[in-house]
Design a protein around this motif. Structure first.
Motif, PDB file in Angstrom:
ATOM      1  N   HIS A 183       0.870  -1.173   0.000  1.00  0.00           N
ATOM      2  CA  HIS A 183       0.000   0.000   0.000  1.00  0.00           C
ATOM      3  C   HIS A 183       0.913   1.231   0.000  1.00  0.00           C
ATOM      4  N   CYS A 218      -4.675   5.736  -0.025  1.00  0.00           N
ATOM      5  CA  CYS A 218      -3.717   4.729  -0.449  1.00  0.00           C
ATOM      6  C   CYS A 218      -3.362   5.062  -1.888  1.00  0.00           C
ATOM      7  N   GLU A 220      -1.255   3.244  -3.919  1.00  0.00           N
ATOM      8  CA  GLU A 220      -0.675   2.121  -4.666  1.00  0.00           C
ATOM      9  C   GLU A 220      -1.815   1.148  -4.910  1.00  0.00           C
ATOM     10  N   PHE A 221      -2.029   0.794  -6.179  1.00  0.00           N
ATOM     11  CA  PHE A 221      -3.153  -0.106  -6.464  1.00  0.00           C
ATOM     12  C   PHE A 221      -2.960  -1.421  -5.716  1.00  0.00           C
ATOM     13  N   CYS A 222      -3.935  -1.762  -4.859  1.00  0.00           N
ATOM     14  CA  CYS A 222      -3.739  -2.888  -3.945  1.00  0.00           C
ATOM     15  C   CYS A 222      -4.900  -3.863  -3.982  1.00  0.00           C
ATOM     16  N   HIS A 226      -9.166  -0.764  -3.485  1.00  0.00           N
ATOM     17  CA  HIS A 226      -8.084   0.223  -3.330  1.00  0.00           C
ATOM     18  C   HIS A 226      -8.631   1.650  -3.279  1.00  0.00           C
ATOM     19  N   MET A 229      -9.783   3.056   0.010  1.00  0.00           N
ATOM     20  CA  MET A 229      -8.848   3.000   1.140  1.00  0.00           C
ATOM     21  C   MET A 229      -8.385   4.420   1.497  1.00  0.00           C
TER      22      MET A 229
HETATM   23 CU1  CUA Z   1      -4.094   0.033  -0.338  1.00  0.00          CU
HETATM   24 CU2  CUA Z   1      -4.298   0.854  -2.516  1.00  0.00          CU
END
Ligand code: CUA
Length: 255
Positions: A183, A218, A220-222, A226, A229
């Motif tokens: 993340h 967040c 960062e693609f998670c 996502h 987040m």
């Molecule tokens: Cu955690 Cu995107």
């Protein structure tokens, strides 16, 4: 064969340096509308130093661009073809001139490099003793903020954004950890972004300089959620922070 004459007329068609000059002036004017040059107003002292670096980089690049475009425009106008097919006087170069235009860019890059190194190191190292520590945990797909010295935990859930409450003008160390995938902790107002990497602990130091509520994400693609987040950062006076922390520590789960 009258084509030579018409070609000359084409090459000497009215050409004005007004366009590039107007573009440069307009760009500078638009940039000058906001002294922050598109960057959010910094919330932390670390963010302020990053904004200073950004300004230095921007205006250096703008000044260099203006010089280069100005020289190009001058050459185009001054040495344009004027009907004669004779070549202008040819010269074989100049060692002093070449030394100068090699040394100046090296000096500019060296100064910008040093400024970047110092700012980066200030933003990413823990330079002061912390007055508050917060363990920030990212998981699919929310955040948990733990205040180990206060016995307080704030955790987000579906439709319930967690809030990171910080006291004004205090040195805060954030320890960033992930329990699953990568993340990224991003508060635009901090002008800093740091990944949460499984198996490692990343840290940042912040000293909030302005009270208020700021958005965090967040970055960062998670995975599936996502985009949800998100969290908020609320900077309050030290007294208000103590009150909030003691309320939360005694079991109050609201707010
Ligand atoms: Cu955690 Cu995107």
């Amino acid at each position: 064969m009258g084509t030579g004459g018409s070609r000359c007329r084409v090459s000497t068609a009215p050409w004005s340096p007004a366009l590039p000059v107007a573009v440069v002036v307009l760009s500078f004017g638009l940039a000058g509308c906001s002294s922050r040059l598109g960057v959010p107003e910094p919330v932390t002292s670390e963010g302020e130093s990053i904004l200073t670096l950004w300004r230095a980089l921007f205006w250096t690049a703008a000044a260099l661009g203006a010089v280069v475009m100005g020289l190009i425009a001058w050459c185009i106008v001054r040495y344009r073809r004027r009907g004669s097919s004779e070549l202008p006087a040819q010269s074989g170069g100049s060692i002093p001139l070449e030394l100068i235009y090699t040394a100046i860019p090296i000096a500019i890059v060296a100064v910008l490099f040093a400024m970047t190194l110092v700012t980066d190191s200030n933003a990413l190292t823990l330079r002061h003793r912390p007055e508050l520590r917060v363990d920030v945990t990212g998981f699919q797909w929310q955040w948990r903020f733990e205040y180990p010295d206060r016995g307080v935990t704030v955790q987000g859930g579906p439709g319930d954004l967690p809030e990171l409450v910080l006291p004004l003008d205090s040195v805060v160390h954030l320890r960033l950890r992930s329990v699953d995938v990568i993340h990224s902790f991003f508060v635009p107002g901090f002008l800093t972004k740091r990944d949460l990497t499984p198996g490692a602990t990343n840290t940042i130091e912040v000293r909030p300089k302005r009270t208020g509520t700021y958005g965090g994400h967040c970055a960062e693609f998670c995975g599936l959620d996502h985009a949800r987040m998100n969290f908020t950062v609320r900077v309050v006076s030290p007294a208000a922070f103590e009150e909030w922390a003691s309320t939360r520590a005694t079991g109050g789960e609201g707010g």
